[in-house]
Write an enzyme that holds these catalytic residues in place. Structure first.
Site, PDB file in Angstrom:
ATOM      1  N   LYS A 114       0.825  -1.214   0.000  1.00 49.29           N
ATOM      2  CA  LYS A 114       0.000   0.000   0.000  1.00 49.29           C
ATOM      3  C   LYS A 114       0.862   1.268   0.000  1.00 49.29           C
ATOM      4  CE  LYS A 114      -4.161  -2.064   1.979  1.00 49.29           C
ATOM      5  NZ  LYS A 114      -5.200  -2.165   1.041  1.00 49.29           N
ATOM      6  N   LYS A 198      -3.996 -10.113  -6.312  1.00 46.56           N
ATOM      7  CA  LYS A 198      -5.119 -10.452  -5.442  1.00 46.56           C
ATOM      8  C   LYS A 198      -6.360  -9.634  -5.797  1.00 46.56           C
ATOM      9  CE  LYS A 198      -5.937  -8.723  -1.331  1.00 46.56           C
ATOM     10  NZ  LYS A 198      -6.294  -8.407   0.061  1.00 46.56           N
ATOM     11  N   LYS A 201     -10.650  -5.028  -2.588  1.00 46.26           N
ATOM     12  CA  LYS A 201     -11.698  -3.999  -2.716  1.00 46.26           C
ATOM     13  C   LYS A 201     -11.130  -2.603  -2.933  1.00 46.26           C
ATOM     14  CE  LYS A 201     -12.983  -4.889   2.026  1.00 46.26           C
ATOM     15  NZ  LYS A 201     -11.832  -4.533   2.856  1.00 46.26           N
TER      16      LYS A 201
HETATM   17  N1  AQP Z   1      -8.695 -11.949  -2.751  1.00 47.85           N
HETATM   18  C1  AQP Z   1      -8.940 -12.523  -1.575  1.00 47.85           C
HETATM   19  N2  AQP Z   1      -9.011 -13.860  -1.490  1.00 47.85           N
HETATM   20  C2  AQP Z   1      -9.282 -14.458  -0.303  1.00 47.85           C
HETATM   21  N3  AQP Z   1      -9.489 -13.779   0.839  1.00 47.85           N
HETATM   22  C3  AQP Z   1      -9.424 -12.432   0.789  1.00 47.85           C
HETATM   23  N4  AQP Z   1      -9.585 -11.477   1.722  1.00 47.85           N
HETATM   24  C4  AQP Z   1      -9.425 -10.262   1.153  1.00 47.85           C
HETATM   25  N5  AQP Z   1      -9.162 -10.399  -0.149  1.00 47.85           N
HETATM   26  C5  AQP Z   1      -9.150 -11.743  -0.407  1.00 47.85           C
HETATM   27  C6  AQP Z   1      -9.901 -11.740   3.115  1.00 47.85           C
HETATM   28  O1  AQP Z   1     -11.059 -10.991   3.458  1.00 47.85           O
HETATM   29  C7  AQP Z   1     -10.977 -10.644   4.847  1.00 47.85           C
HETATM   30  C8  AQP Z   1     -11.301  -9.203   5.029  1.00 47.85           C
HETATM   31  O2  AQP Z   1     -10.271  -8.419   4.488  1.00 47.85           O
HETATM   32  P1  AQP Z   1     -10.080  -6.936   4.986  1.00 47.85           P
HETATM   33  O3  AQP Z   1     -11.240  -6.130   4.658  1.00 47.85           O
HETATM   34  O4  AQP Z   1      -9.735  -6.930   6.417  1.00 47.85           O
HETATM   35  O5  AQP Z   1      -8.843  -6.418   4.200  1.00 47.85           O
HETATM   36  P2  AQP Z   1      -7.845  -7.022   3.190  1.00 47.85           P
HETATM   37  O6  AQP Z   1      -7.315  -8.322   3.627  1.00 47.85           O
HETATM   38  O7  AQP Z   1      -6.821  -6.015   2.899  1.00 47.85           O
HETATM   39  O8  AQP Z   1      -8.822  -7.238   1.972  1.00 47.85           O
HETATM   40  P3  AQP Z   1      -9.055  -6.308   0.744  1.00 47.85           P
HETATM   41  O9  AQP Z   1     -10.341  -6.697   0.131  1.00 47.85           O
HETATM   42  O10 AQP Z   1      -7.842  -6.401  -0.132  1.00 47.85           O
HETATM   43  O11 AQP Z   1      -9.203  -4.878   1.366  1.00 47.85           O
HETATM   44  P4  AQP Z   1      -8.458  -3.553   1.037  1.00 47.85           P
HETATM   45  O12 AQP Z   1      -8.423  -3.491  -0.443  1.00 47.85           O
HETATM   46  O13 AQP Z   1      -9.308  -2.531   1.666  1.00 47.85           O
HETATM   47  O14 AQP Z   1      -7.101  -3.629   1.657  1.00 47.85           O
HETATM   48  C9  AQP Z   1      -9.571 -11.019   5.320  1.00 47.85           C
HETATM   49  O15 AQP Z   1      -9.636 -12.225   6.043  1.00 47.85           O
HETATM   50  C10 AQP Z   1      -8.826 -11.199   4.034  1.00 47.85           C
HETATM   51  O16 AQP Z   1      -7.747 -12.104   4.156  1.00 47.85           O
END
Ligand code: AQP
Length: 333
Positions: A114, A198, A201
């Protein structure tokens, strides 16, 4: 008091939830609550680590609660709450921040990814210290397991290091050692437009959103990037797009990758394969979306959050008091 083992997890309301969040985290929460006393929260304080529109944060937060309920979380088995409703998260964060090292935090993949896109001078302290707050989130509830997708495993490993360090320093088992649990299949769902990245969001290219209309979901899957071949087999290095779709199909069918592969051995057209994957995704998401809309529009969300808040505060405050006494803070009635 309940003697069940405990589980804790959460999702941060930084945008529209994706199929990655669903498969990697949300979908597993329902199963976990059958065996564990379960705490599931919305990590709204974590959402502030990068700039976010206040209105979007509020509506994302409500969405996630409706998604939790739509995914089958039962408030008699799972306490659903907001991180910001339990002040102990911030208080424990203030203590734990003194037990983690700059070097450790700067090696975290999520921080590196990030912050790489940012001007070094303007990287928020909150983004850097994100894993400390995550340690506080986890440890307040003394969970045995933390169900997460693969990308969050490193943060849970850091938390385990902290537990070891803290317990050793005070020669007592203050914190129970938590364990990251990732789904056997689907722990890292990849972007449909770049299957080497990956699905995320905050980087929405190639995402399937849980709120996408069914025709949009189908279209996205039908136009997912693949290689030029025609056989369906799992080879993430040489066939990342097909492997990702196989992974999605297997995860939603509760079968192994090998079983999914065997199912498609006689299909030699990517279009036909993608259609079957899209059918599977829609079979799961369409009823889920209907339940989500019902929860979003009825009044249960506030009741759910109030009940969850009370229970979470009770557990969190118990741990916080124990930690305060341990480190020498003067605790008085
Ligand atoms: N692509 C993915 N495949 C499997 N698991 C995923 N998770 C996120 N992306 C994938 C899992 O979703 C849970 C919630 O994630 P989070 O909101 O705490 O943040 P993150 O891991 O950083 O997920 P994002 O969607 O990529 O969020 P942003 O973009 O906001 O940083 C976690 O258990 C995560 O592993």
């Amino acid at each position: 008091m309940c003697n069940m083992k405990r589980s804790l997890s959460g999702i941060k309301p930084t945008g529209n939830l994706t199929l990655g969040n669903y498969i990697g985290a949300l979908r597993g929460f329902k199963k976990v609550q059958e065996e564990y006393e379960s705490f599931i929260f919305v990590a709204d304080l974590h959402a502030l680590t990068l700039p976010i529109d206040p209105q979007a944060l509020r509506s994302n937060t409500k969405d996630i609660v409706a998604f939790y309920l739509a995914a089958g979380l039962d408030v008699n088995k799972t306490s659903i709450f907001l991180q910001s409703d339990v002040p102990a998260h911030s208080e424990l964060n203030s203590i734990l921040i003194n037990y983690l090292y700059m070097g450790e935090l700067s090696r975290m993949t999520q921080f590196k990814d990030k912050s790489a896109k940012m001007n070094h001078e303007a990287i928020g302290v909150g983004l850097f210290a994100y894993p400390v707050l995550m340690c506080a989130d986890i440890l307040l509830y003394q969970p045995d397991i933390v169900p997460v997708g693969e990308d969050q495993r490193q943060h849970v490993e850091l938390c385990r290091d902290l537990v070891h360090r803290f317990n050793t320093r005070y020669s007592k088992e203050i914190f129970i050692m938590p364990k990251a649990v990732t789904p056997k299949v689907g722990a890292r769902i990849m972007s449909l437009s770049d299957p080497t990245k990956k699905m995320s969001k905050s980087d929405p290219k190639g995402d399937i959103f849980l709120k996408d209309e069914p025709n949009v979901i189908r279209k996205k899957i039908m136009s997912a990037i693949t290689d030029t071949g025609s056989d369906i087999f799992y080879d993430p290095e040489n066939k990342p797009g097909i492997s990702n779709l196989l992974q999605i199909y297997a995860a939603l069918s509760d079968i192994s990758i090998e079983e999914a592969q065997a199912k498609f051995k006689d299909i030699h057209q990517y279009g036909e394969f993608k259609k079957i994957v899209a059918d599977k995704v829609l079979e799961e998401l369409v009823p889920f979306q209907e339940r989500y809309k019902e929860f979003l529009n009825n009044k249960t969300i506030n009741d759910v959050l109030n009940a969850g808040k009370d229970k979470a505060r009770y557990f969190a405050n118990k741990t916080l008091t124990k930690v305060k006494k341990t480190v020498g803070l003067y605790v008085h009635e």
